[in-house]
Scaffold this motif. Structure first.
Motif, PDB file in Angstrom:
ATOM      1  N   ALA A 143       0.857  -1.191   0.000  1.00  0.00           N
ATOM      2  CA  ALA A 143       0.000   0.000   0.000  1.00  0.00           C
ATOM      3  C   ALA A 143       0.891   1.237   0.000  1.00  0.00           C
ATOM      4  CB  ALA A 143      -0.924   0.011   1.222  1.00  0.00           C
ATOM      5  N   TYR A 144       0.374   2.316  -0.566  1.00  0.00           N
ATOM      6  CA  TYR A 144       1.163   3.551  -0.650  1.00  0.00           C
ATOM      7  C   TYR A 144       1.461   4.089   0.746  1.00  0.00           C
ATOM      8  CZ  TYR A 144       2.270   8.477  -1.357  1.00  0.00           C
ATOM      9  OH  TYR A 144       2.864   9.721  -1.313  1.00  0.00           O
ATOM     10  N   GLU A 145       2.718   4.424   0.970  1.00  0.00           N
ATOM     11  CA  GLU A 145       3.130   5.006   2.244  1.00  0.00           C
ATOM     12  C   GLU A 145       3.831   6.334   1.957  1.00  0.00           C
ATOM     13  OE1 GLU A 145       4.478   2.591   5.567  1.00  0.00           O
ATOM     14  OE2 GLU A 145       4.643   0.919   4.170  1.00  0.00           O
ATOM     15  N   LYS A 146       3.221   7.395   2.413  1.00  0.00           N
ATOM     16  CA  LYS A 146       3.754   8.731   2.164  1.00  0.00           C
ATOM     17  C   LYS A 146       5.006   8.990   2.987  1.00  0.00           C
ATOM     18  CE  LYS A 146       2.378  13.598   2.079  1.00  0.00           C
ATOM     19  NZ  LYS A 146       1.287  14.567   2.353  1.00  0.00           N
ATOM     20  N   ASP A 147       5.000   8.535   4.229  1.00  0.00           N
ATOM     21  CA  ASP A 147       6.118   8.782   5.138  1.00  0.00           C
ATOM     22  C   ASP A 147       6.854   7.465   5.402  1.00  0.00           C
ATOM     23  OD1 ASP A 147       7.898   9.709   6.965  1.00  0.00           O
ATOM     24  OD2 ASP A 147       6.444  10.066   8.569  1.00  0.00           O
ATOM     25  N   LEU A 148       8.105   7.398   4.936  1.00  0.00           N
ATOM     26  CA  LEU A 148       8.899   6.180   5.115  1.00  0.00           C
ATOM     27  C   LEU A 148       9.846   6.268   6.313  1.00  0.00           C
ATOM     28  CD1 LEU A 148       9.921   5.482   1.391  1.00  0.00           C
ATOM     29  CD2 LEU A 148       8.047   4.442   2.669  1.00  0.00           C
ATOM     30  N   SER A 149       9.786   7.363   7.046  1.00  0.00           N
ATOM     31  CA  SER A 149      10.741   7.580   8.137  1.00  0.00           C
ATOM     32  C   SER A 149      10.654   6.510   9.225  1.00  0.00           C
ATOM     33  CB  SER A 149      10.530   8.963   8.762  1.00  0.00           C
ATOM     34  OG  SER A 149       9.220   9.085   9.297  1.00  0.00           O
ATOM     35  N   LYS A 150       9.508   5.850   9.340  1.00  0.00           N
ATOM     36  CA  LYS A 150       9.349   4.833  10.382  1.00  0.00           C
ATOM     37  C   LYS A 150      10.269   3.637  10.152  1.00  0.00           C
ATOM     38  CE  LYS A 150       5.531   2.309   8.225  1.00  0.00           C
ATOM     39  NZ  LYS A 150       4.126   1.866   8.384  1.00  0.00           N
ATOM     40  N   TYR A 151      10.788   3.498   8.921  1.00  0.00           N
ATOM     41  CA  TYR A 151      11.651   2.355   8.611  1.00  0.00           C
ATOM     42  C   TYR A 151      13.117   2.610   8.964  1.00  0.00           C
ATOM     43  CZ  TYR A 151       7.735   0.375   5.999  1.00  0.00           C
ATOM     44  OH  TYR A 151       6.522  -0.143   5.652  1.00  0.00           O
ATOM     45  N   ALA A 152      13.470   3.826   9.326  1.00  0.00           N
ATOM     46  CA  ALA A 152      14.864   4.163   9.644  1.00  0.00           C
ATOM     47  C   ALA A 152      15.382   3.273  10.772  1.00  0.00           C
ATOM     48  CB  ALA A 152      14.979   5.633  10.035  1.00  0.00           C
ATOM     49  N   GLY A 153      16.505   2.583  10.529  1.00  0.00           N
ATOM     50  CA  GLY A 153      17.098   1.716  11.542  1.00  0.00           C
ATOM     51  C   GLY A 153      16.381   0.398  11.742  1.00  0.00           C
ATOM     52  N   GLN A 154      15.342   0.157  10.965  1.00  0.00           N
ATOM     53  CA  GLN A 154      14.560  -1.072  11.111  1.00  0.00           C
ATOM     54  C   GLN A 154      15.114  -2.177  10.221  1.00  0.00           C
ATOM     55  OE1 GLN A 154      10.060  -2.291   9.919  1.00  0.00           O
ATOM     56  NE2 GLN A 154      10.243  -0.435  11.135  1.00  0.00           N
ATOM     57  N   GLU A 155      15.145  -3.383  10.739  1.00  0.00           N
ATOM     58  CA  GLU A 155      15.582  -4.527   9.945  1.00  0.00           C
ATOM     59  C   GLU A 155      14.400  -5.032   9.126  1.00  0.00           C
ATOM     60  OE1 GLU A 155      18.646  -8.035  10.894  1.00  0.00           O
ATOM     61  OE2 GLU A 155      16.684  -8.374  11.816  1.00  0.00           O
ATOM     62  N   ILE A 156      14.602  -5.157   7.824  1.00  0.00           N
ATOM     63  CA  ILE A 156      13.510  -5.564   6.940  1.00  0.00           C
ATOM     64  C   ILE A 156      13.949  -6.725   6.042  1.00  0.00           C
ATOM     65  CG2 ILE A 156      12.442  -3.269   6.902  1.00  0.00           C
ATOM     66  CD1 ILE A 156      13.729  -2.843   4.155  1.00  0.00           C
ATOM     67  N   GLU A 157      12.988  -7.426   5.506  1.00  0.00           N
ATOM     68  CA  GLU A 157      13.245  -8.518   4.579  1.00  0.00           C
ATOM     69  C   GLU A 157      12.856  -8.088   3.167  1.00  0.00           C
ATOM     70  OE1 GLU A 157      11.050 -11.857   6.098  1.00  0.00           O
ATOM     71  OE2 GLU A 157      12.769 -12.556   7.271  1.00  0.00           O
ATOM     72  N   PHE A 158      13.563  -8.614   2.173  1.00  0.00           N
ATOM     73  CA  PHE A 158      13.300  -8.239   0.784  1.00  0.00           C
ATOM     74  C   PHE A 158      13.955  -9.263  -0.132  1.00  0.00           C
ATOM     75  CE2 PHE A 158      17.096  -6.258   2.366  1.00  0.00           C
ATOM     76  CZ  PHE A 158      18.040  -6.462   1.361  1.00  0.00           C
ATOM     77  N   VAL A 159      13.643  -9.179  -1.405  1.00  0.00           N
ATOM     78  CA  VAL A 159      14.312  -9.987  -2.420  1.00  0.00           C
ATOM     79  C   VAL A 159      14.936  -9.030  -3.434  1.00  0.00           C
ATOM     80  CG1 VAL A 159      12.832 -12.007  -2.173  1.00  0.00           C
ATOM     81  CG2 VAL A 159      12.184 -10.187  -3.778  1.00  0.00           C
ATOM     82  N   ILE A 160      15.920  -9.511  -4.168  1.00  0.00           N
ATOM     83  CA  ILE A 160      16.552  -8.704  -5.208  1.00  0.00           C
ATOM     84  C   ILE A 160      15.738  -8.875  -6.488  1.00  0.00           C
ATOM     85  CG2 ILE A 160      18.634  -8.272  -6.549  1.00  0.00           C
ATOM     86  CD1 ILE A 160      18.915  -7.618  -3.592  1.00  0.00           C
ATOM     87  N   SER A 161      15.152  -7.784  -6.957  1.00  0.00           N
ATOM     88  CA  SER A 161      14.328  -7.842  -8.167  1.00  0.00           C
ATOM     89  C   SER A 161      15.090  -7.383  -9.408  1.00  0.00           C
ATOM     90  CB  SER A 161      13.061  -6.997  -7.992  1.00  0.00           C
ATOM     91  OG  SER A 161      13.394  -5.643  -7.736  1.00  0.00           O
ATOM     92  N   GLU A 162      16.213  -6.694  -9.203  1.00  0.00           N
ATOM     93  CA  GLU A 162      17.027  -6.262 -10.338  1.00  0.00           C
ATOM     94  C   GLU A 162      18.502  -6.300  -9.940  1.00  0.00           C
ATOM     95  OE1 GLU A 162      17.696  -2.386 -13.273  1.00  0.00           O
ATOM     96  OE2 GLU A 162      15.833  -2.575 -12.118  1.00  0.00           O
ATOM     97  N   TYR A 163      19.319  -6.952 -10.799  1.00  0.00           N
ATOM     98  CA  TYR A 163      20.745  -7.097 -10.516  1.00  0.00           C
ATOM     99  C   TYR A 163      21.525  -6.660 -11.747  1.00  0.00           C
ATOM    100  CZ  TYR A 163      25.257  -9.417  -9.792  1.00  0.00           C
ATOM    101  OH  TYR A 163      26.597  -9.687  -9.678  1.00  0.00           O
TER     102      TYR A 163
END
Length: 382
Positions: A143-163
Motif C-alpha cells: 500500500a502507498y506510504e507517504k512517510d517512510l521515516s518509520k523504517y529508519a534503523g529497522q531490519e527488513i526482509e526483501f528480495v533482489i528484483s534487479e541485478y
C-alpha cells in the motif's frame, strides 16, 4: 612496524613477498587508530587501511571493531601509495564478495534481511555485505506510504528484483513478500472460518456506510445496518481505527466477508411478544418523524409507529407540529405484528385507558353515604 626487524628481513629474503594491485592478502593488525588501521602483510612495507576503505559507515570508530593481533583479509589498491606504504581496502573486497552474494540471492530468489541505513525521498537504502541495495518507495509495501521515516534503523526482509553490476544497480523488493504473506494468511483464514463463527478483528478503516475489520488475512465489512440492533447515526460515532471487536461471520461470498454485531441472544425482539402485547401502555422516545407519523424507540432495536391520527384527539396536520426528536411519550400498543416486526401506538387510546382505570379504582373504593349527606348539609348551611 612489522613483527620482524629490518635486519632480520634482510638476512632472510623469503621474509618479503611481492604484492600487486588487486591482490587479496591476509594481514595482522599492528596498530589501530580512530581513522586508520596498520597491518603487517608480509612485505617490506606496512599496509594502511583507512576508515573510508574499511566501511561506508562514517559513524564507526575503528578502535571498537578491530584490535592489534587480529587477522583480516584485505585487497591491495596500490602496492606503493607514494609514501612507501601499501594502500589497502577492506570494503571493496567485501563489496566484491557482497556482489557475488547479491547475484546468488537474485538467481535463487533468496529472501535477504538487512537494516535500513538511509531513508531517501524515493525509497529506502540498505547495505548487504558492503553492497548498497535500493528499495523504491513503490516496492516498500503493498500500500502507498507517504512517510517512510518509520523504517529508519529497522531490519527488513526483501528480495533482489534487479541485478545490474555494470551499472551498480541493485534493486530490492519488499512488496512481493508482503503480498505473498497476505495471500497465505488469507488462504489459512478462509480454511478456518465459517458462517456463524465469532472471531476477533481490528477496525482498519471507518467509512460512511460501515467499517472494515482486519481478521488477520482478509478484511470483513461491518455494514452500518449490522452494527447494532438499534439505530447507528454514523459509524465514526461508534468505532475508531484500532478498536478490537468480536464479530459474527454473517456471510462469505468468494473473497468477501460480511460481518455483524447483531447477536441472536441480544435480539430485542426475542421477548417482544411479552413486553409489547396489544393493550400495554409503554413509554419511548421520538426517534424520527415523517408526514404520516412518528417512530418511537421503545428500546434499541425496537421502534413503533405512532400514526399522525393517533397523536391527539385534536386534529394534527403533521407530527412535527406537536412532537420533537428525543421527546418522551407514553402511548398504548394497539397492534403487535411479530412476523413483520411492526408495532402500532396510540396516544389517544391512553386517555380511554386511564379513564377506565380511574373508573375501576372508583368502583373499588367503599362509599360512606352518611359522610356524604353530612358534608352536603354543611355546604347548604353556608
Amino acid at each position: 612496524m612489522s613483527e620482524l626487524t629490518f635486519e632480520q628481513m634482510l638476512e632472510d629474503p623469503n621474509s618479503f613477498k611481492t604484492i600487486h594491485s588487486g591482490e587479496v592478502v591476509e594481514g595482522t593488525v599492528i596498530d589501530v587508530k580512530a581513522d586508520e588501521i596498520v597491518l603487517n602483510i608480509g612485505c617490506k612495507s606496512d599496509g594502511i587501511l583507512t576508515k573510508s576503505e574499511y566501511t561506508n559507515d562514517s559513524s564507526v570508530d575503528l578502535t571498537s571493531v578491530v584490535k592489534p593481533g587480529d587477522t583480516m583479509e584485505v585487497k591491495v589498491m596500490k602496492a606503493n601509495d607514494g609514501e612507501g606504504q601499501v594502500a589497502l581496502t577492506y570494503k571493496r573486497l567485501a563489496a566484491d564478495r557482497g556482489n557475488k552474494r547479491i547475484e546468488e540471492a537474485y538467481n535463487n530468489r533468496e529472501v535477504l534481511k538487512a537494516t535500513v541505513t538511509q531513508v531517501l525521498e524515493g525509497g529506502l537504502s540498505v547495505i548487504v555485505d558492503e553492497v548498497r541495495v535500493f528499495i523504491p518507495a513503490s516496492l516498500v509495501s503493498d500500500a502507498y506510504e507517504k512517510d517512510l521515516s518509520k523504517y529508519a534503523g529497522q531490519e527488513i526482509e526483501f528480495v533482489i528484483s534487479e541485478y545490474n553490476p555494470k551499472r551498480r544497480r541493485y534493486i530490492g523488493d519488499r512488496k512481493q513478500l508482503i503480498v505473498a504473506q497476505k495471500l497465505e494468511m488469507q488462504r489459512e483464514l478462509f480454511e478456518r472460518i465459517h458462517v456463524g463463527d465469532v472471531v476477533e478483528g481490528i477496525v482498519k478503516n471507518v467509512t460512511d456506510f460501515g467499517a472494515f475489520v482486519d481478521l488477520g488475512g482478509a478484511d470483513g465489512l461491518l455494514h452500518i445496518s449490522e452494527m447494532s440492533w438499534g439505530r447507528v447515526e454514523h459509524p465514526r460515532k461508534v468505532f475508531k481505527v484500532g478498536d478490537k471487536l468480536n464479530v459474527l461471520i454473517k456471510e462469505i461470498n468468494g473473497s468477501k466477508i460480511a460481518l455483524s454485531l447483531k447477536f441472536d441472544d441480544q435480539n430485542p425482539w426475542k421477548d417482544a411478544s411479552l413486553k409489547y402485547a396489544a393493550g400495554h401502555v409503554v413509554t419511548g422516545k421520538v426517534a424520527r418523524m415523517t408526514d404520516f407519523g412518528a417512530f418511537i424507540e421503545l428500546e434499541p432495536g425496537v421502534d413503533a409507529l405512532l400514526h399522525v391520527s393517533q397523536i391527539s384527539k385534536e386534529h394534527v396536520e403533521k407530527p412535527s407540529d406537536v412532537l420533537s426528536i428525543g421527546q418522551e411519550v407514553t402511548a398504548k400498543i394497539v397492534d403487535f405484528n411479530e412476523a413483520d416486526r411492526k408495532i402500532s401506538l396510540s396516544i389517544k387510546a391512553v386517555g380511554s385507558y386511564a379513564a377506565s382505570q380511574e373508573s375501576a379504582d372508583r368502583d373499588e373504593v367503599p362509599v360512606d353515604i352518611d359522610a356524604m349527606i353530612s358534608a352536603q348539609g354543611e355546604d347548604d348551611s353556608q
